[in-house]
Design a protein around this motif. Structure first.
Motif, PDB file in Angstrom:
ATOM      1  N   LEU A   1     -48.156 -62.947  69.540  1.00 17.83           N
ATOM      2  CA  LEU A   1     -47.865 -64.278  69.010  1.00 17.83           C
ATOM      3  C   LEU A   1     -46.363 -64.366  68.746  1.00 17.83           C
ATOM      4  CD1 LEU A   1     -49.395 -66.895  68.074  1.00 17.83           C
ATOM      5  CD2 LEU A   1     -49.165 -66.017  65.751  1.00 17.83           C
TER       6      LEU A   1
ATOM      7  N   VAL B   1     -50.612 -61.294  66.041  1.00 15.23           N
ATOM      8  CA  VAL B   1     -51.194 -62.186  65.038  1.00 15.23           C
ATOM      9  C   VAL B   1     -51.247 -61.505  63.675  1.00 15.23           C
ATOM     10  CG1 VAL B   1     -53.316 -63.365  64.323  1.00 15.23           C
ATOM     11  CG2 VAL B   1     -52.529 -63.543  66.696  1.00 15.23           C
TER      12      VAL B   1
ATOM     13  N   CYS C   1     -49.698 -63.498  60.574  1.00 16.75           N
ATOM     14  CA  CYS C   1     -50.729 -64.352  59.951  1.00 16.75           C
ATOM     15  C   CYS C   1     -51.675 -63.538  59.069  1.00 16.75           C
ATOM     16  CB  CYS C   1     -51.559 -65.059  61.028  1.00 16.75           C
ATOM     17  SG  CYS C   1     -50.621 -66.073  62.163  1.00 16.75           S
TER      18      CYS C   1
END
Length: 429
Positions: free
Chosen positions: A368, A235, A239
């Motif tokens: 992810l 992640v 992100c």
């Protein structure tokens, strides 16, 4: 006026242990989260009960076009209809059943619209009792009056509700298409997680590497899931997480989004609007259009949503993480975090005792997968189409409610004229 004792036969729904719930088959068991948007039962997160349990609870069994009223919590006062997609169900202890078998279909739909109007809602809220946990009683609801109008108004309302349901089904189909496409691209469509109940780890392999001693963390199904995803991305690589708490003016008005305001398919179904000083202390995360909010609380991990333009500059609860990405569009990010594989990995990383949740560091290091740009564009189209359908569906319901309100305020003729104007405008668009 028609007194509602001719309509409401109750009773409360029934309490069942979660161990009695089935994931499929049997009889749909409608819980309070299934009607939190009002008007409709949302079956996306539906559980089921056995025919035996249903027969024991026969008094609260409902059929198509009967209504369900939520009687406690944030959704208190919501009225939802048992639609043809479900046709027969039973209800939990947090709901009240309203049986309408003695009325025409059009009049049943009219009652649904009326009970969701501001006038009926005020009458409902006046009858709430209790302090620690406000609630409604069957006896109180029985005294809510229902105004009677002509067949033409009822038929028009029924048509709007039927159209709205059809469009809502289209929204659900578009969302399901997006889910299927994502799972196919991830190679997870036919994936079956391990059923192995135990995993044996040395101290070095467990506490020594992860700092975790809870057995749930090391279940084989989680390790298999990470292997099946086959990604080296986390992640934190894909992100940005926004968790700072900016300084706010106490007198500034904000829209505030909490867990109960999140729809099943990633839409925001409502919010609280208030001065900052009047909002709860957890209202500390500022959100912007295009960002995605992801619940950190175990039990509510599916509560993820895209921030639409209308909620730009709103606040959300600290129970959410606020994310966006330079390489993954919001629609794909939403679908990833709501997908079964990522939901499992989120659950694995939850920790705590009283309130089990996922920490920021645990979220940042969660695997992810990256999704190719062409697939991202296709997923964005499906999700935006789904949202458009939901907006169209909701607009028809708003028109139905407003038609009833105008009939109450100014009479049937004025309501009919207003409705015809709305229909002409819709055709011209």
């Amino acid at each position: 006026m028609l007194e509602s004792y001719r309509v409401v036969s109750g009773p409360f729904g029934s309490s069942l242990k979660s161990s009695a719930y089935l994931t499929s088959g049997g009889v749909p068991f409608v819980r309070i989260e299934n009607i939190r948007g009002g008007f409709y039962i949302d079956d996306t997160n539906m559980v089921y009960i056995s025919t035996y349990d249903n027969s024991r609870l026969a008094n609260s069994q409902l059929y198509e076009d009967d209504l369900i009223l939520s009687k406690v919590g944030h959704t208190i006062g919501y009225f939802a209809r048992v639609c043809e997609n479900i046709s027969m169900c039973n209800i939990s202890e947090n709901n009240i059943g309203i049986k309408l078998h003695d009325f025409t279909k059009a009049f049943k739909h009219y009652i649904l619209a009326y009970l969701n109007t501001q006038y009926a809602q005020r009458l409902v809220l006046r009858r709430i009792s209790g302090n620690a946990q406000p609630k409604l009683n069957v006896g109180d609801v029985c005294h809510i009056p229902i105004p009677i109008f002509g067949e033409a108004i009822c038929a028009a309302i029924s048509h709007l509700i039927t159209q709205s349901e059809m469009i809502r089904n289209n929204a659900k189909a578009s969302y399901n298409d997006a889910e299927k496409l994502l799972l196919d691209k991830l190679g997870m469509t036919a994936y079956v997680p391990s059923q192995e109940p135990t995993a044996i780890k040395t101290l070095a392999e467990s506490l020594g590497t992860s700092g975790r001693l809870d057995a749930e963390y090391y279940q084989q199904k989680y390790m298999d899931m990470e292997t099946a995803l086959g990604t080296c991305n986390e992640v934190k690589n894909l992100c940005k997480i926004y968790d700072a708490a900016p300084h706010f003016n106490a007198e500034q008005v904000f829209n505030y989004i909490e867990l109960a305001d999140i729809g099943i398919t990633g839409n925001i179904i409502g919010c609280t609007t208030a001065l900052f000083k009047d909002l709860p202390s957890r209202a500390r995360r500022l959100v912007k259009s295009g960002q995605v909010i992801v619940s950190s609380i175990e039990g509510s991990l599916q509560s993820c949503a895209i921030i639409s333009d209308e909620y730009d500059g709103a606040l959300c609860s600290t129970g959410f993480y606020v994310l966006d990405s330079d390489v993954i569009n919001p629609e794909t990010l939403l679908l990833l975090f709501k997908s079964a594989p990522i939901q499992q990995l989120l659950k694995k990383r939850c920790s705590g005792t009283i309130l089990t949740a996922i920490s920021k560091s645990a979220l940042e290091t969660m695997p992810l997968p990256m999704v190719d740009i062409n697939t991202q564009l296709a997923l964005a189209w499906y999700i935006q189409q789904s949202f458009d359908f939901r907006r169209q569906s909701q607009k028809l319901l708003d028109i139905a409610k407003r038609t009833v309100e105008i009939a109450i305020e100014d009479g049937e003729e004025a309501a009919t004229t207003w409705l015809q104007t709305q229909q002409k405008q819709a055709r011209s668009v």
